[in-house]
Design a protein around this motif. Sequence first.
Motif, PDB file in Angstrom:
ATOM      1  N   ILE A 104      37.338  41.101  29.940  1.00 38.88           N
ATOM      2  CA  ILE A 104      37.346  39.931  29.085  1.00 38.88           C
ATOM      3  C   ILE A 104      36.473  40.255  27.897  1.00 38.88           C
ATOM      4  N   GLU A 105      37.045  40.127  26.726  1.00 40.25           N
ATOM      5  CA  GLU A 105      36.341  40.495  25.504  1.00 40.25           C
ATOM      6  C   GLU A 105      35.734  39.266  24.854  1.00 40.25           C
ATOM      7  N   ALA A 106      34.769  39.485  24.012  1.00 42.64           N
ATOM      8  CA  ALA A 106      34.050  38.389  23.362  1.00 42.64           C
ATOM      9  C   ALA A 106      34.984  37.495  22.554  1.00 42.64           C
ATOM     10  N   GLY A 107      36.030  38.035  21.960  1.00 41.20           N
ATOM     11  CA  GLY A 107      36.934  37.261  21.118  1.00 41.20           C
ATOM     12  C   GLY A 107      37.989  36.474  21.883  1.00 41.20           C
ATOM     13  N   ASP A 108      38.064  36.638  23.201  1.00 42.05           N
ATOM     14  CA  ASP A 108      39.066  35.929  23.986  1.00 42.05           C
ATOM     15  C   ASP A 108      38.754  34.445  24.057  1.00 42.05           C
ATOM     16  N   SER A 109      39.773  33.634  23.930  1.00 39.90           N
ATOM     17  CA  SER A 109      39.592  32.197  24.099  1.00 39.90           C
ATOM     18  C   SER A 109      39.354  31.922  25.579  1.00 39.90           C
ATOM     19  N   GLU A 110      38.857  30.728  25.883  1.00 37.40           N
ATOM     20  CA  GLU A 110      38.607  30.386  27.286  1.00 37.40           C
ATOM     21  C   GLU A 110      39.907  30.414  28.079  1.00 37.40           C
ATOM     22  N   ARG A 111      40.987  29.953  27.469  1.00 32.74           N
ATOM     23  CA  ARG A 111      42.283  29.918  28.152  1.00 32.74           C
ATOM     24  C   ARG A 111      42.780  31.333  28.447  1.00 32.74           C
ATOM     25  N   LYS A 112      42.651  32.211  27.453  1.00 36.20           N
ATOM     26  CA  LYS A 112      43.095  33.591  27.639  1.00 36.20           C
ATOM     27  C   LYS A 112      42.237  34.286  28.695  1.00 36.20           C
ATOM     28  N   ALA A 113      40.946  34.052  28.657  1.00 34.77           N
ATOM     29  CA  ALA A 113      40.041  34.640  29.644  1.00 34.77           C
ATOM     30  C   ALA A 113      40.376  34.141  31.049  1.00 34.77           C
ATOM     31  N   ALA A 114      40.692  32.862  31.161  1.00 37.29           N
ATOM     32  CA  ALA A 114      41.043  32.292  32.466  1.00 37.29           C
ATOM     33  C   ALA A 114      42.333  32.906  32.997  1.00 37.29           C
ATOM     34  N   ARG A 115      43.312  33.135  32.111  1.00 39.04           N
ATOM     35  CA  ARG A 115      44.568  33.767  32.534  1.00 39.04           C
ATOM     36  C   ARG A 115      44.333  35.183  33.011  1.00 39.04           C
ATOM     37  N   LYS A 116      43.479  35.922  32.299  1.00 35.88           N
ATOM     38  CA  LYS A 116      43.179  37.296  32.717  1.00 35.88           C
ATOM     39  C   LYS A 116      42.522  37.311  34.083  1.00 35.88           C
ATOM     40  N   GLN A 117      41.577  36.393  34.294  1.00 33.79           N
ATOM     41  CA  GLN A 117      40.899  36.329  35.586  1.00 33.79           C
ATOM     42  C   GLN A 117      41.862  35.936  36.696  1.00 33.79           C
ATOM     43  N   LYS A 118      42.749  34.990  36.413  1.00 30.82           N
ATOM     44  CA  LYS A 118      43.733  34.560  37.401  1.00 30.82           C
ATOM     45  C   LYS A 118      44.659  35.715  37.779  1.00 30.82           C
ATOM     46  N   PHE A 119      45.101  36.478  36.773  1.00 32.31           N
ATOM     47  CA  PHE A 119      45.960  37.629  37.024  1.00 32.31           C
ATOM     48  C   PHE A 119      45.216  38.662  37.867  1.00 32.31           C
ATOM     49  N   GLN A 120      43.960  38.935  37.520  1.00 32.11           N
ATOM     50  CA  GLN A 120      43.169  39.932  38.257  1.00 32.11           C
ATOM     51  C   GLN A 120      42.997  39.509  39.711  1.00 32.11           C
ATOM     52  N   ARG A 121      42.719  38.221  39.958  1.00 30.46           N
ATOM     53  CA  ARG A 121      42.573  37.735  41.335  1.00 30.46           C
ATOM     54  C   ARG A 121      43.886  37.883  42.106  1.00 30.46           C
ATOM     55  N   ALA A 122      45.006  37.544  41.457  1.00 30.77           N
ATOM     56  CA  ALA A 122      46.310  37.671  42.115  1.00 30.77           C
ATOM     57  C   ALA A 122      46.611  39.134  42.433  1.00 30.77           C
ATOM     58  N   LEU A 123      46.286  40.030  41.505  1.00 27.91           N
ATOM     59  CA  LEU A 123      46.524  41.452  41.728  1.00 27.91           C
ATOM     60  C   LEU A 123      45.680  41.963  42.888  1.00 27.91           C
ATOM     61  N   GLU A 124      44.433  41.559  42.954  1.00 27.90           N
ATOM     62  CA  GLU A 124      43.557  41.993  44.047  1.00 27.90           C
ATOM     63  C   GLU A 124      44.039  41.441  45.390  1.00 27.90           C
ATOM     64  N   ARG A 125      44.542  40.217  45.380  1.00 28.18           N
ATOM     65  CA  ARG A 125      44.958  39.573  46.617  1.00 28.18           C
ATOM     66  C   ARG A 125      46.319  40.049  47.115  1.00 28.18           C
ATOM     67  N   TYR A 126      47.294  40.168  46.216  1.00 29.78           N
ATOM     68  CA  TYR A 126      48.670  40.460  46.622  1.00 29.78           C
ATOM     69  C   TYR A 126      49.145  41.861  46.282  1.00 29.78           C
ATOM     70  N   GLY A 127      48.425  42.565  45.427  1.00 27.12           N
ATOM     71  CA  GLY A 127      48.846  43.899  45.029  1.00 27.12           C
ATOM     72  C   GLY A 127      50.022  43.862  44.071  1.00 27.12           C
ATOM     73  N   VAL A 128      50.494  45.020  43.691  1.00 27.21           N
ATOM     74  CA  VAL A 128      51.605  45.135  42.744  1.00 27.21           C
ATOM     75  C   VAL A 128      52.881  44.489  43.310  1.00 27.21           C
ATOM     76  N   PRO A 129      53.217  44.709  44.593  1.00 28.35           N
ATOM     77  CA  PRO A 129      54.434  44.065  45.112  1.00 28.35           C
ATOM     78  C   PRO A 129      54.367  42.534  45.038  1.00 28.35           C
ATOM     79  N   GLY A 130      53.259  41.979  45.449  1.00 27.08           N
ATOM     80  CA  GLY A 130      53.120  40.522  45.441  1.00 27.08           C
ATOM     81  C   GLY A 130      53.152  39.929  44.046  1.00 27.08           C
ATOM     82  N   VAL A 131      52.437  40.563  43.117  1.00 25.78           N
ATOM     83  CA  VAL A 131      52.420  40.078  41.739  1.00 25.78           C
ATOM     84  C   VAL A 131      53.813  40.187  41.130  1.00 25.78           C
TER      85      VAL A 131
END
Length: 185
Positions: A104-131
């Motif tokens: 997450i970079e300093a210029g990211d909006s809160e919404r964009k940062a939240a989407r990145k975090q949500k994607f990262q959590r989904a990737l960690e939880r379900y892996g590439v097949p699940g995502v």
Amino acid sequence: MNLIETFQNLVAQVPELVQPLIVALAGAVPFIEGEGAATIGILGGIPPVIAAIAAIIGNFVCVALLVLLSAKAREAVVNRQRAKALVDADGRVVADAAATGIQIEAGDSERKAARKQKFQRALERYGVPGVSLLGPLLLPTHFTATMLAAIGIGRARILIWQAVAIVGWTTALSLLATGIVHFAV
């Protein structure tokens, strides 16, 4: 909805031989994708199998191009960062600037940062097949595949799972659309 109506009208106006090409083009559009494109074709009178195959091809070709471009872009950035790695007086690497995850970079909006975090959590939880398989419920396959390539997941792995997802979702919704059309007539 205007874009969907445009594709529906176009399918109705072109010769039968060109209709699958229109469906394939619709499949390449994010948010319409293979599922929506196949439905457009089926409702336009194209045989369901032909509509589904055209939609799958259009969606997958676009996703494959995005994955290849994203992977090349990531490779260029990582190579540039590695070239800038800090080196001590003895020539040993002290710090490597190359990132391997989503940052997450300093210029990211809160919404964009939240989407990145949500994607990262989904990737960690379900892996590439699940995502890949569950991704179309939230995001177009175009975005999911691009994000996977951007964080360094292997191209072949992404493309295999995206193909499985595109074929699965398009087939399921094609069967549903076919059933609706069959019972409506």
